[in-house]
Structures are given as C-alpha cells and as structure tokens.
Scaffold this motif. Sequence first.
Motif, PDB file in Angstrom:
ATOM      1  N   TRP A   1       0.848  -1.193   0.000  1.00 27.21           N
ATOM      2  CA  TRP A   1       0.000   0.000   0.000  1.00 27.21           C
ATOM      3  C   TRP A   1       0.878   1.236   0.000  1.00 27.21           C
ATOM      4  O   TRP A   1       1.794   1.371   0.811  1.00 27.21           O
ATOM      5  N   MET A   2       0.600   2.163  -0.944  1.00 23.57           N
ATOM      6  CA  MET A   2       1.397   3.368  -1.079  1.00 23.57           C
ATOM      7  C   MET A   2       0.728   4.581  -0.437  1.00 23.57           C
ATOM      8  O   MET A   2       1.402   5.447   0.128  1.00 23.57           O
ATOM      9  N   GLY A   3      -0.585   4.649  -0.567  1.00 22.34           N
ATOM     10  CA  GLY A   3      -1.296   5.803  -0.058  1.00 22.34           C
ATOM     11  C   GLY A   3      -2.665   5.889  -0.692  1.00 22.34           C
ATOM     12  O   GLY A   3      -3.023   5.068  -1.546  1.00 22.34           O
TER      13      GLY A   3
ATOM     14  N   SER B   1       3.659   1.634  12.202  1.00 23.68           N
ATOM     15  CA  SER B   1       2.638   0.949  11.427  1.00 23.68           C
ATOM     16  C   SER B   1       2.689  -0.550  11.714  1.00 23.68           C
ATOM     17  O   SER B   1       3.655  -1.056  12.270  1.00 23.68           O
ATOM     18  N   SER B   2       1.627  -1.249  11.292  1.00 21.61           N
ATOM     19  CA  SER B   2       1.544  -2.685  11.546  1.00 21.61           C
ATOM     20  C   SER B   2       2.146  -3.481  10.402  1.00 21.61           C
ATOM     21  O   SER B   2       2.403  -2.958   9.326  1.00 21.61           O
ATOM     22  N   GLU B   3       2.365  -4.738  10.650  1.00 24.77           N
ATOM     23  CA  GLU B   3       2.785  -5.672   9.612  1.00 24.77           C
ATOM     24  C   GLU B   3       1.850  -6.861   9.638  1.00 24.77           C
ATOM     25  O   GLU B   3       1.319  -7.227  10.698  1.00 24.77           O
TER      26      GLU B   3
ATOM     27  N   HIS C   1      -4.692   4.348   6.991  1.00 27.76           N
ATOM     28  CA  HIS C   1      -3.634   3.581   6.331  1.00 27.76           C
ATOM     29  C   HIS C   1      -4.093   2.132   6.236  1.00 27.76           C
ATOM     30  O   HIS C   1      -4.901   1.669   7.035  1.00 27.76           O
ATOM     31  N   TRP C   2      -3.526   1.442   5.286  1.00 27.81           N
ATOM     32  CA  TRP C   2      -3.809   0.017   5.113  1.00 27.81           C
ATOM     33  C   TRP C   2      -2.494  -0.736   4.984  1.00 27.81           C
ATOM     34  O   TRP C   2      -1.444  -0.144   4.709  1.00 27.81           O
TER      35      TRP C   2
ATOM     36  N   ASN D   1      -3.328  10.382   2.374  1.00 26.52           N
ATOM     37  CA  ASN D   1      -2.526   9.671   3.363  1.00 26.52           C
ATOM     38  C   ASN D   1      -1.484   8.846   2.629  1.00 26.52           C
ATOM     39  O   ASN D   1      -1.800   8.204   1.626  1.00 26.52           O
ATOM     40  N   TYR D   2      -0.258   8.871   3.123  1.00 24.19           N
ATOM     41  CA  TYR D   2       0.839   8.184   2.451  1.00 24.19           C
ATOM     42  C   TYR D   2       1.520   7.215   3.394  1.00 24.19           C
ATOM     43  O   TYR D   2       1.738   7.504   4.570  1.00 24.19           O
ATOM     44  N   ALA D   3       1.899   6.056   2.852  1.00 22.74           N
ATOM     45  CA  ALA D   3       2.688   5.113   3.628  1.00 22.74           C
ATOM     46  C   ALA D   3       4.060   5.720   3.924  1.00 22.74           C
ATOM     47  O   ALA D   3       4.613   6.466   3.107  1.00 22.74           O
TER      48      ALA D   3
END
Lengths: 125, 108
Positions: A47-49, B1-3, B96-97, A62-64
Amino acid sequence: QVQLVQSGAEVKKPGSSVRVSCKASGDTFSRLAISWVRQAPGQGLEWMGGIIPVSGIFGTPNYAQNFQGRVTINADESTSTAYMELSRLRSEDTALYYCARVSEPFGAGSFFGSWGQGTLVTVSS
Amino acid sequence: SSELTQDPAVSVALGQTVRITCQGDSLRSYYASWYQQKPGQAPVLVIYGQNKRPSGIPDRFSGSTSGNTASLTITGAQAEDEADYHCNSRDTIANHWVFGGGTKLTVL
C-alpha cells in the motif's frame, strides 16, 4: 460495480518522475476512496497511499511511510480521475502500480473491492 | 505501522482443505480481507469483513479470525484455486492500510 481504468505503461530514467492516472466509472466519483498499491516483480502487494472523501469532499491524502516525500496522490472530480505521481525514481521502483477502490474505509471491515488493470512502470537508464 | 505476516508457500492435494493464515496486531481491531491473484492478473477480492464473499466467489472459500490471526480456508481445493493469496487490513495508523507478503498456493 465501480470500474477503474489506468493509463498505459511507462519507461522512465532514474531520478525522474512518473504520473499514473486511474479513471473511475460506475459510481459518483466524490464517493470513492481510492488507494494506490504497487507490486514489484515477484513480490507482494504494498500500500502506497490514498484519498478518502468525507461528505463528498476529498481530504488530505494519506501516504505510507515508505513513500513519504516521494509520492503525491490527488484527484480531479471533473474527469473522475485519480492520479499518483512518484518522484526521484530508482530502479527498485520498477513495478506494477494499481489503483483500487476502498469500500467502507472507516469501518472495521474495509476492503479493496475494485482494482484497475495495473500500470507497469519500468525505471531504467 | 503494523505488519501482516503470511507463509510464503502452501500446498494442498486436489479436493482437500487448506488454510492460509495471516498474522498481525491490526487484526485484533480490524477484519482481514483476502485477494486471489493469478499470474498476469490484478488481485480479486475473495473474502472480506466477517466471512463475506463477493458475488461469484465459490462458497468453498471462507474466512475467520482468532486473536491476531486471520485465516482463509478453501474447502475442497480445485486446480483453478492455484494462485497467490494476499491478506489486507486497516492499519493501526488512521487511514492507512497494510498487506501481507502473500502466500503462493500450489494444488497438487
């Protein structure tokens, strides 16, 4: 059912930028949460954003963390098109780039219900 | 962030049952969704939410969660189920995903 059609393959030089488009149809564009996901050769999905509309207005993207400072995601409601621009390209950015519609983005069971066909970006000198 | 962590590869005999797992802290709060991807194709959603299947997905596909582990179960695997399977969920960071690394399923 939302349909997403992406722009064609790109070949870019290291250090340059690429912009990929994703045109949506089948639903009101201002209701669609769109994310960008990339897949390097032989690798998994990353996932980039993305952008999420709230009451029909797209908020701040939203950005990774891995892409912060290099990726820009925005949308043009007049053409129902989302864009992803990645700058300072390097060979490791060679990948398939997908846009996807995120359903129920604020719920516990959100999911990527519709995907574009993917855009191959090749970074090579 | 999660993994999210998945086994890289799993195999199953034709007609048997296979479970593909996905582990991560975000799964304590959010449901996993699962995607099937065949070579040269975009991912296809097969399971989402609390064990929901999109229209057209066979009922041999099912999903479940226990603690921080989500599972995709294929009951009576068919040759056409041979593919990569990716899990996904919302991240613990808002809006976020995150995806797992993917599991390559081989049907023997």
